[in-house]
Design a protein around this motif. Sequence first.
Motif, PDB file in Angstrom:
ATOM      1  N   PHE A 110     -13.737  -8.772 -32.815  1.00 22.76           N
ATOM      2  CA  PHE A 110     -14.812  -9.460 -33.357  1.00 22.76           C
ATOM      3  C   PHE A 110     -14.994 -10.701 -32.504  1.00 22.76           C
ATOM      4  CE2 PHE A 110     -13.876  -6.482 -36.679  1.00 22.76           C
ATOM      5  CZ  PHE A 110     -15.204  -5.733 -36.759  1.00 22.76           C
ATOM      6  N   ALA A 111     -16.081 -11.456 -32.533  1.00 24.26           N
ATOM      7  CA  ALA A 111     -16.241 -12.679 -31.767  1.00 24.26           C
ATOM      8  C   ALA A 111     -15.289 -13.779 -32.582  1.00 24.26           C
ATOM      9  CB  ALA A 111     -17.882 -13.102 -31.960  1.00 24.26           C
ATOM     10  N   GLU A 139      -7.357  12.277 -34.870  1.00 23.14           N
ATOM     11  CA  GLU A 139      -8.873  12.365 -35.349  1.00 23.14           C
ATOM     12  C   GLU A 139      -8.733  11.690 -36.817  1.00 23.14           C
ATOM     13  OE1 GLU A 139     -12.774  15.282 -36.712  1.00 23.14           O
ATOM     14  OE2 GLU A 139     -10.890  16.130 -35.854  1.00 23.14           O
ATOM     15  N   ASP A 140      -7.963  11.955 -37.693  1.00 27.77           N
ATOM     16  CA  ASP A 140      -7.728  11.270 -39.061  1.00 27.77           C
ATOM     17  C   ASP A 140      -7.860   9.780 -39.036  1.00 27.77           C
ATOM     18  OD1 ASP A 140      -8.019  13.589 -40.398  1.00 27.77           O
ATOM     19  OD2 ASP A 140      -5.717  13.707 -40.426  1.00 27.77           O
ATOM     20  N   ALA A 141      -6.631   9.337 -37.997  1.00 29.23           N
ATOM     21  CA  ALA A 141      -6.430   7.998 -37.923  1.00 29.23           C
ATOM     22  C   ALA A 141      -7.761   7.233 -37.045  1.00 29.23           C
ATOM     23  CB  ALA A 141      -5.324   7.908 -36.513  1.00 29.23           C
ATOM     24  N   TYR A 142      -8.252   7.796 -36.220  1.00 33.22           N
ATOM     25  CA  TYR A 142      -9.462   7.154 -35.687  1.00 33.22           C
ATOM     26  C   TYR A 142     -10.686   6.900 -36.824  1.00 33.22           C
ATOM     27  CZ  TYR A 142      -7.916   6.509 -31.000  1.00 33.22           C
ATOM     28  OH  TYR A 142      -7.394   5.905 -29.787  1.00 33.22           O
ATOM     29  N   GLN A 143     -10.700   8.134 -37.898  1.00 31.66           N
ATOM     30  CA  GLN A 143     -11.603   7.815 -38.799  1.00 31.66           C
ATOM     31  C   GLN A 143     -11.309   6.805 -39.833  1.00 31.66           C
ATOM     32  OE1 GLN A 143     -11.961  11.602 -40.731  1.00 31.66           O
ATOM     33  NE2 GLN A 143     -12.990  12.659 -38.986  1.00 31.66           N
ATOM     34  N   VAL A 144     -10.043   6.387 -40.079  1.00 32.98           N
ATOM     35  CA  VAL A 144      -9.366   5.464 -40.703  1.00 32.98           C
ATOM     36  C   VAL A 144      -9.966   4.148 -40.082  1.00 32.98           C
ATOM     37  CG1 VAL A 144      -7.368   4.323 -41.547  1.00 32.98           C
ATOM     38  CG2 VAL A 144      -7.634   6.497 -41.623  1.00 32.98           C
ATOM     39  N   GLN A 145      -9.658   3.987 -38.592  1.00 33.77           N
ATOM     40  CA  GLN A 145     -10.025   2.828 -37.711  1.00 33.77           C
ATOM     41  C   GLN A 145     -11.553   2.618 -37.897  1.00 33.77           C
ATOM     42  OE1 GLN A 145     -10.843   1.844 -33.362  1.00 33.77           O
ATOM     43  NE2 GLN A 145      -8.606   2.451 -33.734  1.00 33.77           N
ATOM     44  N   ASP A 146     -12.412   3.559 -38.036  1.00 27.14           N
ATOM     45  CA  ASP A 146     -13.579   3.589 -37.712  1.00 27.14           C
ATOM     46  C   ASP A 146     -14.503   2.961 -39.181  1.00 27.14           C
ATOM     47  OD1 ASP A 146     -16.339   3.942 -36.210  1.00 27.14           O
ATOM     48  OD2 ASP A 146     -16.698   5.164 -37.961  1.00 27.14           O
ATOM     49  N   ALA A 147     -13.855   3.502 -40.176  1.00 29.87           N
ATOM     50  CA  ALA A 147     -14.149   3.239 -41.482  1.00 29.87           C
ATOM     51  C   ALA A 147     -13.898   1.474 -41.781  1.00 29.87           C
ATOM     52  CB  ALA A 147     -13.217   3.659 -42.599  1.00 29.87           C
ATOM     53  N   GLN A 148     -12.910   0.951 -41.042  1.00 26.91           N
ATOM     54  CA  GLN A 148     -12.625  -0.393 -40.999  1.00 26.91           C
ATOM     55  C   GLN A 148     -13.899  -1.234 -40.206  1.00 26.91           C
ATOM     56  OE1 GLN A 148      -8.145  -1.545 -41.059  1.00 26.91           O
ATOM     57  NE2 GLN A 148      -8.539   0.754 -40.551  1.00 26.91           N
ATOM     58  N   LEU A 149     -14.117  -0.591 -39.193  1.00 24.93           N
ATOM     59  CA  LEU A 149     -15.076  -0.884 -38.185  1.00 24.93           C
ATOM     60  C   LEU A 149     -16.551  -1.154 -38.895  1.00 24.93           C
ATOM     61  CD1 LEU A 149     -16.040  -2.160 -35.392  1.00 24.93           C
ATOM     62  CD2 LEU A 149     -16.355   0.286 -34.951  1.00 24.93           C
ATOM     63  N   GLN A 150     -16.776  -0.353 -39.332  1.00 25.91           N
ATOM     64  CA  GLN A 150     -18.066  -0.220 -40.246  1.00 25.91           C
ATOM     65  C   GLN A 150     -18.089  -1.213 -41.475  1.00 25.91           C
ATOM     66  OE1 GLN A 150     -20.565   1.121 -38.605  1.00 25.91           O
ATOM     67  NE2 GLN A 150     -18.991   2.258 -37.119  1.00 25.91           N
ATOM     68  N   HIS A 151     -16.949  -1.245 -42.131  1.00 25.49           N
ATOM     69  CA  HIS A 151     -16.922  -2.310 -43.137  1.00 25.49           C
ATOM     70  C   HIS A 151     -17.376  -3.637 -42.590  1.00 25.49           C
ATOM     71  CE1 HIS A 151     -15.297  -4.514 -46.582  1.00 25.49           C
ATOM     72  NE2 HIS A 151     -14.594  -5.020 -45.698  1.00 25.49           N
ATOM     73  N   HIS A 152     -16.377  -3.918 -41.511  1.00 24.36           N
ATOM     74  CA  HIS A 152     -16.748  -5.342 -40.836  1.00 24.36           C
ATOM     75  C   HIS A 152     -18.149  -5.553 -40.605  1.00 24.36           C
ATOM     76  CE1 HIS A 152     -12.726  -6.405 -41.532  1.00 24.36           C
ATOM     77  NE2 HIS A 152     -12.240  -5.527 -40.558  1.00 24.36           N
ATOM     78  N   LEU A 153     -18.765  -4.592 -39.773  1.00 20.23           N
ATOM     79  CA  LEU A 153     -20.091  -4.737 -39.251  1.00 20.23           C
ATOM     80  C   LEU A 153     -20.812  -4.948 -40.501  1.00 20.23           C
ATOM     81  CD1 LEU A 153     -19.853  -2.073 -36.397  1.00 20.23           C
ATOM     82  CD2 LEU A 153     -20.139  -4.426 -36.107  1.00 20.23           C
ATOM     83  N   ALA A 154     -20.684  -4.430 -41.650  1.00 16.95           N
ATOM     84  CA  ALA A 154     -21.693  -4.321 -42.544  1.00 16.95           C
ATOM     85  C   ALA A 154     -21.791  -5.560 -43.252  1.00 16.95           C
ATOM     86  CB  ALA A 154     -21.252  -3.420 -43.808  1.00 16.95           C
ATOM     87  N   LYS A 155     -20.446  -6.444 -43.019  1.00 18.67           N
ATOM     88  CA  LYS A 155     -20.365  -7.772 -43.381  1.00 18.67           C
ATOM     89  C   LYS A 155     -20.975  -8.939 -42.552  1.00 18.67           C
ATOM     90  CE  LYS A 155     -17.794  -6.853 -47.228  1.00 18.67           C
ATOM     91  NZ  LYS A 155     -18.370  -7.172 -48.882  1.00 18.67           N
ATOM     92  N   GLY A 156     -21.459  -8.440 -41.471  1.00 16.70           N
ATOM     93  CA  GLY A 156     -21.931  -9.431 -40.369  1.00 16.70           C
ATOM     94  C   GLY A 156     -21.082  -9.725 -39.416  1.00 16.70           C
ATOM     95  N   ARG A 157     -19.923  -9.397 -39.257  1.00 15.80           N
ATOM     96  CA  ARG A 157     -19.032  -9.819 -38.219  1.00 15.80           C
ATOM     97  C   ARG A 157     -19.342  -8.956 -36.915  1.00 15.80           C
ATOM     98  NH1 ARG A 157     -12.752  -9.017 -39.393  1.00 15.80           N
ATOM     99  NH2 ARG A 157     -12.438 -10.670 -37.791  1.00 15.80           N
ATOM    100  N   VAL A 158     -19.513  -9.738 -35.807  1.00 14.49           N
ATOM    101  CA  VAL A 158     -19.973  -9.427 -34.386  1.00 14.49           C
ATOM    102  C   VAL A 158     -18.911  -8.819 -33.515  1.00 14.49           C
ATOM    103  CG1 VAL A 158     -21.217 -10.375 -32.468  1.00 14.49           C
ATOM    104  CG2 VAL A 158     -21.949 -11.409 -34.573  1.00 14.49           C
ATOM    105  N   LEU A 159     -19.301  -7.524 -33.130  1.00 11.72           N
ATOM    106  CA  LEU A 159     -18.248  -7.085 -32.186  1.00 11.72           C
ATOM    107  C   LEU A 159     -18.433  -7.879 -30.757  1.00 11.72           C
ATOM    108  CD1 LEU A 159     -16.317  -4.431 -31.887  1.00 11.72           C
ATOM    109  CD2 LEU A 159     -18.462  -3.289 -31.032  1.00 11.72           C
ATOM    110  N   ALA A 160     -17.227  -8.157 -30.227  1.00 12.57           N
ATOM    111  CA  ALA A 160     -17.106  -8.872 -29.015  1.00 12.57           C
ATOM    112  C   ALA A 160     -16.510  -7.924 -27.930  1.00 12.57           C
ATOM    113  CB  ALA A 160     -16.252 -10.055 -29.004  1.00 12.57           C
ATOM    114  N   GLY A 161     -16.020  -6.902 -28.291  1.00 15.42           N
ATOM    115  CA  GLY A 161     -15.216  -6.063 -27.168  1.00 15.42           C
ATOM    116  C   GLY A 161     -14.467  -5.076 -27.779  1.00 15.42           C
ATOM    117  N   ARG A 162     -13.623  -4.574 -27.032  1.00 20.14           N
ATOM    118  CA  ARG A 162     -12.612  -3.350 -27.183  1.00 20.14           C
ATOM    119  C   ARG A 162     -11.374  -3.837 -26.380  1.00 20.14           C
ATOM    120  NH1 ARG A 162     -14.862   0.730 -30.786  1.00 20.14           N
ATOM    121  NH2 ARG A 162     -17.059   0.486 -30.529  1.00 20.14           N
TER     122      ARG A 162
END
Length: 280
Positions: free
Chosen positions: A103-104, A56-79
């Motif tokens: 991301f795209a 759970e800690d590890a996925y929180q670290v991952q998600d923190a990075q995801l939210q950082h990138h999305l806030a910068k305007g990067r477009v999620l392309a997939g998983r």
Amino acid sequence: MTQAPQAGAADWASNHSSEAPRSELIKRLASELLDATETKVPVPPLRDRVLEMTLEDAYQVQDAQLQHHLAKGRVLAGRKVGLTSLAMQQQLGVDSPDFGYFFADMVHHEDASIPADSFISPKVEPEFGFVLKETLSGPGITREQAAAAIGEIYAAIEIIDSRVADWNIKLVDTVADNASCGAIAVGTTPLDVAIEDLADVECSLLIDGKSVASGKGEAVMGDPVAPLAWLANVLGEQGVALEAGQLILPGSFTGAVPVEQNTSATADFGALGSLTINFS
């Protein structure tokens, strides 16, 4: 390979003991990995610096990075889904896959020229690429529902990379590091294959035209559709859906193979087609 700054790691550990708030540790690790992505200087293993670090800690670290990138305007392309083969699960001592995002601007296509120095220590894996024609909102997604949501199927290559020094990773390290995702390459012509035949499809990984590994679709959790259903359900428990139009990579046919500058990598699906990318 660039080495991680060991003194910095010691300083970090001494200044951020197990008494520090968990949320502070999560943010700090996410920041380290974001910096490593930019500087190409890897960090020491995360599992050694957080007391009893959990998945759970590890996925929180991952998600923190995801939210950082999305806030910068990067477009999620997939998983992407990783650790889908028994061999990789045994290597890391786990009994389930993991997942990450891309991301795209991380997606490449046939004959792309990709700078090798945009990664730290890249490796390639041949995969299917599923483009969803329907949104999957778990939990409760069945294998049949996942299969029905798949639109086109493409040849794909995942370029994995580790922001953790020397690929010295266990499950929590790679999960925190976005499941070691570096970039994605996907073909432009769909593979003419029925979903029910995916497990029997054979694929070879070629480096500079020479076969270095091969496998069948059944290597991907026994059924390449299974990781898609698993992912939809895991994300669904977090209130996240897999959206129509997204690209999903369900896992590799083979083990990962390192690549260097001035080499090419090909995912060869025989009569179904192939995908080649180049590292400059």
